[in-house]
Design a protein around this motif. Sequence first.
Motif, PDB file in Angstrom:
ATOM      1  N   LEU A 120       0.884  -1.329  -0.042  1.00 29.04           N
ATOM      2  CA  LEU A 120      -0.070   0.107  -0.001  1.00 29.04           C
ATOM      3  C   LEU A 120       0.907   1.276  -0.005  1.00 29.04           C
ATOM      4  CD1 LEU A 120      -3.054  -0.420   2.443  1.00 29.04           C
ATOM      5  CD2 LEU A 120      -3.100   0.161   0.097  1.00 29.04           C
ATOM      6  N   MET A 121       2.103   1.198   0.796  1.00 27.13           N
ATOM      7  CA  MET A 121       2.891   2.276   0.867  1.00 27.13           C
ATOM      8  C   MET A 121       3.502   2.761  -0.584  1.00 27.13           C
ATOM      9  SD  MET A 121       4.516   1.744   4.453  1.00 27.13           S
ATOM     10  CE  MET A 121       5.500   3.073   4.777  1.00 27.13           C
ATOM     11  N   ILE A 122       3.994   1.725  -1.256  1.00 28.04           N
ATOM     12  CA  ILE A 122       4.414   1.866  -2.480  1.00 28.04           C
ATOM     13  C   ILE A 122       3.379   2.345  -3.510  1.00 28.04           C
ATOM     14  CG2 ILE A 122       5.422   0.513  -4.397  1.00 28.04           C
ATOM     15  CD1 ILE A 122       6.798  -1.419  -2.432  1.00 28.04           C
ATOM     16  N   ILE A 123       2.179   1.854  -3.603  1.00 28.54           N
ATOM     17  CA  ILE A 123       1.311   2.457  -4.143  1.00 28.54           C
ATOM     18  C   ILE A 123       0.932   3.935  -3.950  1.00 28.54           C
ATOM     19  CG2 ILE A 123      -1.338   2.404  -4.618  1.00 28.54           C
ATOM     20  CD1 ILE A 123      -1.476  -0.486  -4.176  1.00 28.54           C
ATOM     21  N   GLY A 124       0.986   4.311  -2.490  1.00 30.03           N
ATOM     22  CA  GLY A 124       0.866   5.769  -2.083  1.00 30.03           C
ATOM     23  C   GLY A 124       1.999   6.405  -2.622  1.00 30.03           C
ATOM     24  N   ALA A 125       3.525   5.737  -2.650  1.00 32.32           N
ATOM     25  CA  ALA A 125       4.336   6.616  -3.117  1.00 32.32           C
ATOM     26  C   ALA A 125       4.238   7.125  -4.619  1.00 32.32           C
ATOM     27  CB  ALA A 125       5.750   5.746  -2.889  1.00 32.32           C
ATOM     28  N   PHE A 126       3.804   6.076  -5.467  1.00 35.26           N
ATOM     29  CA  PHE A 126       3.664   6.430  -6.796  1.00 35.26           C
ATOM     30  C   PHE A 126       2.419   7.642  -6.898  1.00 35.26           C
ATOM     31  CE2 PHE A 126       5.947   2.763  -7.759  1.00 35.26           C
ATOM     32  CZ  PHE A 126       6.749   3.168  -8.703  1.00 35.26           C
ATOM     33  N   THR A 127       1.384   7.392  -5.998  1.00 35.86           N
ATOM     34  CA  THR A 127       0.323   8.290  -6.114  1.00 35.86           C
ATOM     35  C   THR A 127       0.717   9.607  -5.655  1.00 35.86           C
ATOM     36  OG1 THR A 127      -0.885   6.307  -5.462  1.00 35.86           O
ATOM     37  CG2 THR A 127      -2.025   8.556  -5.403  1.00 35.86           C
ATOM     38  N   MET A 128       1.710   9.749  -4.991  1.00 32.09           N
ATOM     39  CA  MET A 128       2.250  10.938  -4.471  1.00 32.09           C
ATOM     40  C   MET A 128       3.237  11.879  -5.827  1.00 32.09           C
ATOM     41  SD  MET A 128       3.655  10.794  -0.692  1.00 32.09           S
ATOM     42  CE  MET A 128       4.493   9.295  -0.568  1.00 32.09           C
ATOM     43  N   VAL A 129       3.878  10.853  -6.110  1.00 34.11           N
ATOM     44  CA  VAL A 129       4.930  11.392  -7.185  1.00 34.11           C
ATOM     45  C   VAL A 129       4.503  11.626  -8.480  1.00 34.11           C
ATOM     46  CG1 VAL A 129       7.289  11.212  -8.270  1.00 34.11           C
ATOM     47  CG2 VAL A 129       6.964  10.279  -5.758  1.00 34.11           C
ATOM     48  N   VAL A 130       3.997  10.437  -9.256  1.00 35.21           N
ATOM     49  CA  VAL A 130       3.473  10.669 -10.561  1.00 35.21           C
ATOM     50  C   VAL A 130       2.743  11.577 -10.764  1.00 35.21           C
ATOM     51  CG1 VAL A 130       2.694   9.361 -12.393  1.00 35.21           C
ATOM     52  CG2 VAL A 130       4.129   8.372 -10.836  1.00 35.21           C
ATOM     53  N   PRO A 131       1.144  11.904 -10.185  1.00 33.68           N
ATOM     54  CA  PRO A 131       0.513  12.794 -10.413  1.00 33.68           C
ATOM     55  C   PRO A 131       0.919  14.282 -10.154  1.00 33.68           C
ATOM     56  CG  PRO A 131      -0.660  11.142  -9.122  1.00 33.68           C
ATOM     57  CD  PRO A 131       0.737  10.908  -8.994  1.00 33.68           C
ATOM     58  N   THR A 132       1.857  14.377  -9.173  1.00 32.15           N
ATOM     59  CA  THR A 132       2.452  15.702  -8.717  1.00 32.15           C
ATOM     60  C   THR A 132       3.278  16.245  -9.854  1.00 32.15           C
ATOM     61  OG1 THR A 132       2.447  15.008  -6.411  1.00 32.15           O
ATOM     62  CG2 THR A 132       3.530  17.001  -6.935  1.00 32.15           C
ATOM     63  N   ALA A 171       9.981   9.940  -1.475  1.00 28.40           N
ATOM     64  CA  ALA A 171       9.175   9.866  -2.276  1.00 28.40           C
ATOM     65  C   ALA A 171       8.219  11.046  -1.870  1.00 28.40           C
ATOM     66  CB  ALA A 171       8.376   8.787  -2.609  1.00 28.40           C
ATOM     67  N   ALA A 172       7.903  10.858  -0.486  1.00 28.33           N
ATOM     68  CA  ALA A 172       7.003  12.205  -0.024  1.00 28.33           C
ATOM     69  C   ALA A 172       7.724  13.377  -0.279  1.00 28.33           C
ATOM     70  CB  ALA A 172       6.694  11.941   1.448  1.00 28.33           C
ATOM     71  N   PHE A 173       9.013  13.442  -0.158  1.00 24.68           N
ATOM     72  CA  PHE A 173       9.585  14.940  -0.160  1.00 24.68           C
ATOM     73  C   PHE A 173       9.677  15.237  -1.674  1.00 24.68           C
ATOM     74  CE2 PHE A 173      12.586  18.094   0.393  1.00 24.68           C
ATOM     75  CZ  PHE A 173      12.287  18.581   1.744  1.00 24.68           C
ATOM     76  N   ILE A 174      10.103  14.245  -2.689  1.00 24.70           N
ATOM     77  CA  ILE A 174      10.097  14.791  -4.083  1.00 24.70           C
ATOM     78  C   ILE A 174       8.587  15.274  -4.315  1.00 24.70           C
ATOM     79  CG2 ILE A 174      10.257  13.881  -6.268  1.00 24.70           C
ATOM     80  CD1 ILE A 174      12.285  11.850  -5.273  1.00 24.70           C
ATOM     81  N   ALA A 175       7.552  14.584  -3.889  1.00 26.95           N
ATOM     82  CA  ALA A 175       6.400  15.084  -4.184  1.00 26.95           C
ATOM     83  C   ALA A 175       6.109  16.444  -3.633  1.00 26.95           C
ATOM     84  CB  ALA A 175       5.364  13.972  -3.646  1.00 26.95           C
ATOM     85  N   THR A 176       6.489  16.641  -2.582  1.00 29.20           N
ATOM     86  CA  THR A 176       6.462  18.054  -2.024  1.00 29.20           C
ATOM     87  C   THR A 176       7.105  19.025  -2.900  1.00 29.20           C
ATOM     88  OG1 THR A 176       6.091  17.212   0.281  1.00 29.20           O
ATOM     89  CG2 THR A 176       6.985  19.595  -0.226  1.00 29.20           C
ATOM     90  N   LEU A 177       8.315  18.559  -3.370  1.00 27.59           N
ATOM     91  CA  LEU A 177       8.895  19.684  -4.057  1.00 27.59           C
ATOM     92  C   LEU A 177       8.352  20.068  -5.414  1.00 27.59           C
ATOM     93  CD1 LEU A 177      12.569  18.378  -3.424  1.00 27.59           C
ATOM     94  CD2 LEU A 177      11.721  20.511  -2.735  1.00 27.59           C
ATOM     95  N   GLY A 178       7.875  19.030  -6.037  1.00 26.02           N
ATOM     96  CA  GLY A 178       6.855  18.977  -7.331  1.00 26.02           C
ATOM     97  C   GLY A 178       5.944  19.868  -7.106  1.00 26.02           C
ATOM     98  N   THR A 179       5.095  19.620  -6.074  1.00 29.00           N
ATOM     99  CA  THR A 179       4.068  20.643  -5.442  1.00 29.00           C
ATOM    100  C   THR A 179       4.360  21.906  -5.522  1.00 29.00           C
ATOM    101  OG1 THR A 179       3.498  18.762  -4.052  1.00 29.00           O
ATOM    102  CG2 THR A 179       2.175  20.897  -3.889  1.00 29.00           C
ATOM    103  N   ILE A 180       5.504  22.325  -4.783  1.00 26.75           N
ATOM    104  CA  ILE A 180       6.039  23.715  -4.731  1.00 26.75           C
ATOM    105  C   ILE A 180       6.118  24.126  -6.159  1.00 26.75           C
ATOM    106  CG2 ILE A 180       8.020  25.183  -4.077  1.00 26.75           C
ATOM    107  CD1 ILE A 180       8.075  23.360  -1.688  1.00 26.75           C
ATOM    108  N   LEU A 181       6.838  23.557  -6.917  1.00 31.93           N
ATOM    109  CA  LEU A 181       7.063  23.927  -8.230  1.00 31.93           C
ATOM    110  C   LEU A 181       5.877  24.196  -8.933  1.00 31.93           C
ATOM    111  CD1 LEU A 181      10.002  23.137  -7.963  1.00 31.93           C
ATOM    112  CD2 LEU A 181       9.860  22.189 -10.316  1.00 31.93           C
ATOM    113  N   SER A 182       4.914  23.314  -8.948  1.00 31.46           N
ATOM    114  CA  SER A 182       3.584  23.377  -9.719  1.00 31.46           C
ATOM    115  C   SER A 182       2.641  24.620  -9.090  1.00 31.46           C
ATOM    116  CB  SER A 182       2.831  22.109  -9.937  1.00 31.46           C
ATOM    117  OG  SER A 182       2.559  21.605  -8.825  1.00 31.46           O
TER     118      SER A 182
END
Lengths: 195, 627, 302
Positions: B285-297, B420-431
């Motif tokens: 589940l966590m891996i699914i969650g990690a992908f869910t964070m990073v890819v859509p972001t 992954a969570a942190f990468i998603a956060t950075l992606g979030t900041i950018l977008s």
Amino acid sequence: MAKELTQKAAWDRVLAKLKKNSLWMLHYCTGCGAIELPPTMTARYDMERFGIMPMVTPRQADILLITGYLSVKTLKRVILVYEQMQAPKYVVGFGSCTINGGMYWDSYSTIKSLDQYLPVEMYLAGCMPRPEAIIKGFSWLIDRVGKGEANSWRDYYENYEFYRKNQEELFGGPIQSYQDIPADAQKFGILEARQ
Amino acid sequence: MLTSMLLILPLAGFLTSLAAAWIVPASSKARASGAVQKIIAGIGFAALFVFAFLAKSEIGTGYLGIPLFGLWLNFGLTQLSWYFVAMVAGISLVTVLFSLQGLRDDGRYPFYYIWLFSKTFGMLGVLLSADMLTFFIMWEVMSWCTYFLLQQGHEKAKRAGAGYLVYAVTAGMILLAGLLYVYFNVGSFDFRTIQKAFSGFGAGRIIVAMLLVLVPMLIEAAAYPVHWWLPSAYANAETGISAYLAAISTRIGIYGMTMFLFAGFGLTALNLVTANKYVSANEVLMIIGAFTMVVPTFTALFQHDAKELMTWHSIGQGGYMIVGIASSTTLGIAGGLFHVFNHMTYVSLILFSIAAVEYRTGTTNLNKLGGLIKKQPVAYLGLLFGIIGLAGIPPMNGFVSKWLIYRALILSGHPFIALAAFIATLGTILSVYKLIHNMFLGQLPERYNDIKEVGWGMRLPIIFMMAVVWLTGAFPGTVLAVVADIQQSLGLERVAYSVHGVAAEMGQLNMLVINIVFIGGLFVSWLIYLAGGKRKHIGQYDNYAAGHFLDKSIPYNYNYNFYAGMEHIFERLLHKPPVKRAEQALATFVSGTSEYVCRIFTGNITTYSAYVVAAVVVILLVLGGGR
Amino acid sequence: MSVLSIVVWIIAYPLIIFCIGVLLGGYERKFSARVERRIGPSWIQPFYDVIKLMSKKTNVSHGYMHDVAILMLLGGTMLTLYFVPVPGFSYFSQFGDFLVISYLLLIPSLGMALGVGETANPNGSIGISRALQMLAGYEVPFILTFIGVAMKEQTTSMLDIIRVQQAGGFWAWGLIAHPLLGVAALIALQGMLNEKPFEVIVAPHEIATGPMTEMGGKYLGIMFIQHLIAVPLELTLYINLFLGGASNWLEYLVKLFVLWTALISVNMVFGRFRVDSAVKFMWKISLPLAALGVIGIMLNIA
Ligand code: SF4
């Protein structure tokens, strides 16, 4: 009141002493003289030891260095750039072309004397001035800034009609400008600070 | 009593407004009809809000049984469901208040409030379901209500709604299979009986049951490989609806996930699955969650439409919740659940601001807007607070939940999920910077020169949500108290919170100190700022352009292709997203081979309704007969 | 700590860091001048620059966000500063751990980004676009190194990490104990400090100093002050994570200057990357290094 003034004057004197160590320069390099600037900046003459650095945009710069002849068209740009700079700001005319037209003295398309259009703080004579001359000139400018005597920029606010008239005569009509110089002079209290 | 009101109210609202739509002729007095709908919606949702909060006293005791074909539909209120009920009630009230002015009376959305009532009814039904059968039935109801809510407005929305339906029907079918699987194994729909029976089962059966119920939940929560329905569906809906759906509707999947993981089948079952040495369920589940964070972001980074960008983020933020809850640590679960609340507040805030801009300019295209800060400062501030929350930057609330999740991940030894969570956060900041820059900053196009700020009817909800985002950031303990109660009711350890953060025994976070120091820092900076000379405001054309005179005829702006470098890096991935391709292939296959599947998408509501009714009746008859 | 000493520290801390920043900045300019066989400016040249900028008579801004952004920039940096422990002062570190610090560091970036956005100058916007892409570049490996260290010590608190290193002596320093993480973080730090080869943001010759394009007078002055505080701040982060912190100010200053010298020496011999190359470099060189280090730690723990 008198005491306050002297305090302020003393503070200004200290500030001026500090300020003279940092002058940033925007060079407007349309003329041939610009070729003397690289040696002035780099290892041979090292302008940075006086705290003089090249800067890129007018907002950041203190010195507007006009390196040589200015055609009428480019003068428009120079005026725009000058007005975008933040006071105190110093125009340095570099080379004989800015003083009296130099070897373009009879050209139809260049201006002859820069100080008709902008308040020039200092001219560097020569065609073109050598780095030694530039360094000498800048040392003189630094001294003047340190003593609080480099006030040519105030002239633009105080005698704006004079400059504006000359500019409009040259361009043959009202000129495009973003700034309302007299209003700025009021807003920033430049006129009363003179007394 | 109060619990039953939670179901009766939206249903009554639905019926009343439907009746009102019948009685007041829409053609001649469209305006009058709109007013009636607004009044009903305003009163109905306000009452719902009040009842939702009063119902807190009935947690664990409130019960409602409805007989249906010889079966009982059981509804009850638990600590967990109350948290979600309160959020649904709160955000639907704010959405309705916003829509009162935000929805133009141009007759494009005649059923707006009606479907809003029905959708709320569906969600509350799911949240209040006390056994699996009820859960399934209400789930179906909710899916269909979502569909009806989505397919209003223009043609694109209808198609996107149909796309949603494919996923919803699939989810429903899988859930039905799970329901039947559990029923044939246990012989009951009651969660307590299921728990008892499951504690005696081996890991195999539990894993199958878990899969069958979790997959639909993940589809609803738009987790990574099954998230494609969401962006087009939400981005094409009316912006108020997008706000509502993105804020809470998707999170029903998170509720279902939490409920089934921790309450539905019982902790013993969960432990059996997680203790597995090779593939532990929560890591999957966590891996699914990690992908869910990073890819859509990172997909959001390259969107050109404000709403679409935000809907991608809405998916991405779901990943944090999945990861947090699946981490099965005290901090992680607290973070995941808290994040649902935070996400609801700032996503609705952001979408309200976007709606305010859309209301005035008529577009959400990021390449066409710009410089609106001078014209719509309140919307700008709303968006600013929202994106600070979304990016998880202190002092807004998004930070606290993310902090909890990070800490949980790091300390429980999942460095790469944390990364992954942190990468998603950075992606979030950018977008989000792209979002705010392209809408509000940069050059103001000439055509927007005389637009005005929206009215107070839209401004107040924005300001209110701003306050919520900030205050729950400064005092996260107010919400964490509820979260801790949920943890206790699930039989887990309570998160040690304090009013302004997390208590020392579970780390060290004091948002109040951060706020105070920040304000102090701002104050000192302000003093330094004052020490400098006077300043003057200048217009946008008085600008550095290397000596060029700028005016309105010169577009002097950078917003198209804002992250060219990133686009360069992700070039290959961007142009062929694997999941989208697979989905397209599937869609071509399905529509090419089966006439019947095509016929579902006739766009005719009666057909759809007939399907629903038929499906529900058949299921009920089969199950009722079985009993 | 008594209340009085805390108050004194609260006032003195930013001032001390600012002075150190001035020295570091002057040192950098002097250093590069000596490398280029010039004499170079005064050792406290940044101080003169700041004074000059702050005493400008006229200042222009493009709107209220431009004004507020400059406050966010400096205020956010000062906020972060208080949470970073230095020898003798770690009062605020108990209220927020490294995760807090790494997020607080984003406030100044965001502030600057918003202010520059309002100046409506495409050069500025491009600069911000680059800055944010670089942020995504260097933060990823940097945070992974921190995750590794935190996982090893089972704490996210900076104070605890320093304590562990100081208890173990030289061999417990992060750089020595987990060299892969240390090196990865060093590369990331180079990007964080915007030194070459990662100096893509300001790029005077391409985009007219990017974010600084429309900044003049006190706006630029405050940006300079922020920079002078941010440099020692970010170096201190690295020192605390990988160089064993510091038990007294002498040790701290020595470590600061040694680390700074190393970074600006690299700065002197490189040209500039293109932004996507810089990001790729971070993700392809620094990130795998950090990942290897973290895997090593995971194997060690298991
Ligand atoms: S003064 Fe001489 S060197 Fe300078 S621009 Fe004129 S002609 Fe060229």
